[in-house]
Design a protein around this motif. Structure first.
Motif, PDB file in Angstrom:
ATOM      1  N   ALA A   5       0.842  -1.192   0.000  1.00 31.63           N
ATOM      2  CA  ALA A   5       0.000   0.000   0.000  1.00 31.63           C
ATOM      3  C   ALA A   5       0.879   1.244   0.000  1.00 31.63           C
ATOM      4  O   ALA A   5       2.006   1.214   0.492  1.00 31.63           O
ATOM      5  CB  ALA A   5      -0.906  -0.008   1.228  1.00 31.63           C
ATOM      6  N   ASP A   6       0.347   2.336  -0.548  1.00 25.68           N
ATOM      7  CA  ASP A   6       1.108   3.581  -0.602  1.00 25.68           C
ATOM      8  C   ASP A   6       1.664   3.963   0.764  1.00 25.68           C
ATOM      9  O   ASP A   6       2.836   4.323   0.904  1.00 25.68           O
ATOM     10  CB  ASP A   6       0.217   4.733  -1.100  1.00 25.68           C
ATOM     11  CG  ASP A   6      -0.259   4.542  -2.540  1.00 25.68           C
ATOM     12  OD1 ASP A   6      -0.043   3.450  -3.094  1.00 25.68           O
ATOM     13  OD2 ASP A   6      -0.841   5.486  -3.080  1.00 25.68           O
ATOM     14  N   ALA A   7       0.806   3.884   1.772  1.00 27.54           N
ATOM     15  CA  ALA A   7       1.211   4.316   3.114  1.00 27.54           C
ATOM     16  C   ALA A   7       2.338   3.461   3.680  1.00 27.54           C
ATOM     17  O   ALA A   7       3.122   3.932   4.515  1.00 27.54           O
ATOM     18  CB  ALA A   7       0.008   4.273   4.053  1.00 27.54           C
ATOM     19  N   ALA A   8       2.435   2.216   3.232  1.00 24.36           N
ATOM     20  CA  ALA A   8       3.465   1.318   3.772  1.00 24.36           C
ATOM     21  C   ALA A   8       4.867   1.808   3.436  1.00 24.36           C
ATOM     22  O   ALA A   8       5.817   1.550   4.191  1.00 24.36           O
ATOM     23  CB  ALA A   8       3.265  -0.097   3.237  1.00 24.36           C
ATOM     24  N   LEU A   9       5.000   2.523   2.321  1.00 21.63           N
ATOM     25  CA  LEU A   9       6.327   3.018   1.938  1.00 21.63           C
ATOM     26  C   LEU A   9       6.887   3.979   2.979  1.00 21.63           C
ATOM     27  O   LEU A   9       8.092   4.049   3.189  1.00 21.63           O
ATOM     28  CB  LEU A   9       6.265   3.725   0.578  1.00 21.63           C
ATOM     29  CG  LEU A   9       5.998   2.850  -0.642  1.00 21.63           C
ATOM     30  CD1 LEU A   9       5.905   3.715  -1.884  1.00 21.63           C
ATOM     31  CD2 LEU A   9       7.090   1.811  -0.813  1.00 21.63           C
ATOM     32  N   TYR A  10       5.999   4.720   3.622  1.00 22.65           N
ATOM     33  CA  TYR A  10       6.449   5.733   4.579  1.00 22.65           C
ATOM     34  C   TYR A  10       6.971   5.131   5.878  1.00 22.65           C
ATOM     35  O   TYR A  10       7.535   5.843   6.701  1.00 22.65           O
ATOM     36  CB  TYR A  10       5.316   6.726   4.860  1.00 22.65           C
ATOM     37  CG  TYR A  10       4.953   7.544   3.638  1.00 22.65           C
ATOM     38  CD1 TYR A  10       5.807   8.541   3.165  1.00 22.65           C
ATOM     39  CD2 TYR A  10       3.779   7.299   2.937  1.00 22.65           C
ATOM     40  CE1 TYR A  10       5.488   9.285   2.040  1.00 22.65           C
ATOM     41  CE2 TYR A  10       3.450   8.046   1.814  1.00 22.65           C
ATOM     42  CZ  TYR A  10       4.309   9.032   1.366  1.00 22.65           C
ATOM     43  OH  TYR A  10       4.000   9.767   0.239  1.00 22.65           O
ATOM     44  N   ARG A  11       6.795   3.827   6.047  1.00 17.69           N
ATOM     45  CA  ARG A  11       7.420   3.165   7.203  1.00 17.69           C
ATOM     46  C   ARG A  11       8.920   3.011   6.986  1.00 17.69           C
ATOM     47  O   ARG A  11       9.675   2.784   7.927  1.00 17.69           O
ATOM     48  CB  ARG A  11       6.794   1.792   7.445  1.00 17.69           C
ATOM     49  CG  ARG A  11       5.358   1.842   7.905  1.00 17.69           C
ATOM     50  CD  ARG A  11       4.990   0.594   8.680  1.00 17.69           C
ATOM     51  NE  ARG A  11       5.093  -0.617   7.886  1.00 17.69           N
ATOM     52  CZ  ARG A  11       4.086  -1.155   7.210  1.00 17.69           C
ATOM     53  NH1 ARG A  11       2.888  -0.572   7.222  1.00 17.69           N
ATOM     54  NH2 ARG A  11       4.253  -2.259   6.515  1.00 17.69           N
ATOM     55  N   TYR A  12       9.345   3.123   5.726  1.00 19.24           N
ATOM     56  CA  TYR A  12      10.759   2.916   5.390  1.00 19.24           C
ATOM     57  C   TYR A  12      11.445   4.201   4.953  1.00 19.24           C
ATOM     58  O   TYR A  12      12.628   4.401   5.228  1.00 19.24           O
ATOM     59  CB  TYR A  12      10.867   1.873   4.274  1.00 19.24           C
ATOM     60  CG  TYR A  12      10.279   0.539   4.657  1.00 19.24           C
ATOM     61  CD1 TYR A  12      11.036  -0.411   5.321  1.00 19.24           C
ATOM     62  CD2 TYR A  12       8.946   0.229   4.373  1.00 19.24           C
ATOM     63  CE1 TYR A  12      10.497  -1.637   5.679  1.00 19.24           C
ATOM     64  CE2 TYR A  12       8.402  -0.987   4.731  1.00 19.24           C
ATOM     65  CZ  TYR A  12       9.177  -1.919   5.390  1.00 19.24           C
ATOM     66  OH  TYR A  12       8.642  -3.127   5.758  1.00 19.24           O
ATOM     67  N   PHE A  13      10.725   5.067   4.249  1.00 13.54           N
ATOM     68  CA  PHE A  13      11.296   6.320   3.748  1.00 13.54           C
ATOM     69  C   PHE A  13      10.283   7.445   3.916  1.00 13.54           C
ATOM     70  O   PHE A  13       9.077   7.231   3.754  1.00 13.54           O
ATOM     71  CB  PHE A  13      11.661   6.199   2.266  1.00 13.54           C
ATOM     72  CG  PHE A  13      12.737   5.181   1.976  1.00 13.54           C
ATOM     73  CD1 PHE A  13      14.076   5.523   2.108  1.00 13.54           C
ATOM     74  CD2 PHE A  13      12.410   3.894   1.574  1.00 13.54           C
ATOM     75  CE1 PHE A  13      15.074   4.595   1.843  1.00 13.54           C
ATOM     76  CE2 PHE A  13      13.404   2.970   1.302  1.00 13.54           C
ATOM     77  CZ  PHE A  13      14.736   3.310   1.440  1.00 13.54           C
ATOM     78  N   GLY A  14      10.770   8.630   4.199  1.00 20.04           N
ATOM     79  CA  GLY A  14       9.884   9.766   4.396  1.00 20.04           C
ATOM     80  C   GLY A  14       9.260  10.295   3.123  1.00 20.04           C
ATOM     81  O   GLY A  14       8.198  10.904   3.145  1.00 20.04           O
TER      82      GLY A  14
END
Length: 203
Positions: free
Chosen positions: A53-62
């Motif tokens: 999911a799009d939001a999951a990327l923000y767990r790794y990169f800002g």
């Protein structure tokens, strides 16, 4: 298996899965950034390529810009280290230029996404690169040493380095946009000779 052991195993699995996901994000980002550019790549493009999911990327990169910055720092640093290795061999200038031409051509043929990403994004990131991890600075060192040894007569070694790099990198840009057929490494010796001549003749 006790509760503590099970908790430790689950934690290890999460960490491993997280590392795998992060590595996939970096790999897909490198591919997409090379093909579409950082500006042309959306978070949704990247999330779909990774399968999260799009939001999951923000767990790794800002942000996607943070991904681009990290990728550039890493891959450009690796390139700088490889150029520095050639410099450390203390080769005669002609041989050093040949080794550099084969390095750049081989990188383009074997890792086109990496090369394209570095080439097309250098202007956005070079200002943040440490001098000890700067591939261009390592090339300059090789040219300066050649000047000090009298192997080239160029008055301006900085210009000589720029001209030599341009001889090798401009054909890579042609190759990138499909204007130059065949493997670039097949042309490495010709490019090395042209780069040596350009560096030697620069005023």
């Amino acid at each position: 298996m006790g509760l503590a052991d099970m908790t430790a195993v689950l934690k290890e699995l999460r960490l491993r899965d997280g590392a795998t996901t992060r590595a996939k994000i970096e790999s897909e980002a490198l591919r997409l950034f090379a093909q579409k550019g950082v500006e042309g790549t959306t978070i949704r493009d990247l999330a779909q390529a990774v399968g999260v999911a799009d939001a999951a990327l923000y767990r790794y990169f800002g942000s996607k810009e943070a991904i681009a910055a990290e990728l550039f720092q890493f891959h450009y640093g690796v390139l700088a280290a490889r150029v520095a290795d050639i410099g450390a061999r203390d080769l005669p200038f002609r041989e050093a230029v040949r080794a550099l031409a084969h390095l750049f051509c081989g990188l383009f043929d074997d890792e086109p996404n990496t090369f394209a990403f570095i080439l097309l994004n250098q202007h956005a990131h070079l200002r943040y690169v440490r001098e000890d991890a700067n591939a261009v600075e390592e090339v300059r060192k090789i040219v300066r040493r050649a000047k000090e040894r009298g192997e080239i007569t160029a008055r301006d070694p900085e210009l000589a380095a720029a001209m030599a790099l341009g001889v090798v990198l401009q054909p890579a840009i042609f190759k990138l946009y499909g204007a130059l057929p065949g493997p670039l490494r097949d042309r490495a010796d010709d490019l090395a000779q042209a780069a040596f001549s350009a560096a030697s003749a620069s005023m």
